[in-house]
Design a protein around this motif. Structure first.
Motif, PDB file in Angstrom:
ATOM      1  N   HIS A 122       0.367  -1.291  -0.167  1.00 33.82           N
ATOM      2  CA  HIS A 122      -0.092   0.134   0.169  1.00 33.82           C
ATOM      3  C   HIS A 122       0.806   1.599   0.032  1.00 33.82           C
ATOM      4  CE1 HIS A 122      -4.167  -2.727   1.065  1.00 33.82           C
ATOM      5  NE2 HIS A 122      -2.862  -2.863   1.600  1.00 33.82           N
ATOM      6  N   ASP A 123       1.818   1.460   1.132  1.00 31.54           N
ATOM      7  CA  ASP A 123       2.718   2.663   1.153  1.00 31.54           C
ATOM      8  C   ASP A 123       3.390   2.926  -0.246  1.00 31.54           C
ATOM      9  OD1 ASP A 123       2.225   2.899   3.382  1.00 31.54           O
ATOM     10  OD2 ASP A 123       3.415   2.283   4.157  1.00 31.54           O
ATOM     11  N   LYS A 126       1.416   4.080  -3.225  1.00 36.65           N
ATOM     12  CA  LYS A 126       1.068   5.602  -2.665  1.00 36.65           C
ATOM     13  C   LYS A 126       2.569   6.505  -3.048  1.00 36.65           C
ATOM     14  CE  LYS A 126      -1.476   4.821   1.219  1.00 36.65           C
ATOM     15  NZ  LYS A 126      -2.057   4.932   2.191  1.00 36.65           N
ATOM     16  N   THR A 129       2.427   6.615  -7.036  1.00 36.60           N
ATOM     17  CA  THR A 129       1.374   7.532  -7.522  1.00 36.60           C
ATOM     18  C   THR A 129       2.163   9.402  -7.017  1.00 36.60           C
ATOM     19  OG1 THR A 129       0.040   5.852  -6.929  1.00 36.60           O
ATOM     20  CG2 THR A 129      -1.115   8.203  -7.092  1.00 36.60           C
ATOM     21  N   ALA A 130       2.671   9.451  -6.249  1.00 39.37           N
ATOM     22  CA  ALA A 130       2.849  10.878  -5.681  1.00 39.37           C
ATOM     23  C   ALA A 130       3.814  11.092  -6.420  1.00 39.37           C
ATOM     24  CB  ALA A 130       3.359  11.052  -4.064  1.00 39.37           C
TER      25      ALA A 130
END
Length: 132
Positions: A122-123, A126, A129-130
């Motif tokens: 999950h991290d 993120k 995506t960032a």
């Protein structure tokens, strides 16, 4: 979670591309919009030894179980399940047309008190995506 486990009869080899099947299920799960992307797992397990109905070796099966965590109401789970089953069933229409075949899909909700997880995906998603 969600974790999908597909068991299938070995006689589907040559009739079904399991890499395509797991991708159909993964994509349909994403399309529901109710599952965290980093938690989706789809795995297929070939069953070499099996017996179906009257023992006819031409009969085949694919049985999928979805295990997911608590927190989604019944209506949401049913809508998602119907979407996923419809996508999988449509993908397997040629198998139904060419042979005797059984398809099943069951959804199980895990009790959070007796379900342990460790996941850094999950991290990582993120961050990806960032950072584009």
């Amino acid at each position: 979670m969600p974790h999908f486990t597909i068991e299938y009869s070995a006689n589907l080899d040559g009739r079904v591309d399991m890499a395509e099947v797991v991708e159909v299920v993964r994509k349909a799960a994403v399309e529901t919009g109710i599952f965290p992307l980093g938690g989706i797992r789809v795995r297929a397990v070939r069953c070499e030894h099996y017996a179906i109905a009257d023992g006819n070796p031409q009969l085949g099966f694919l049985a999928m179980v979805l295990r997911l965590g608590e927190g989604r109401d019944l209506a949401t789970r049913k809508k998602a399940g119907e979407h996923i089953f419809k996508a999988l069933s449509a993908h397997l229409d040629p198998v139904f047309a060419a042979s005797k075949f059984a398809l099943s899909f069951d959804m199980q909700v895990n009790d959070k008190e007796t379900s342990w997880k460790r996941n850094n995906i999950h991290d990582a998603l993120k961050v990806e995506t960032a950072n584009g």
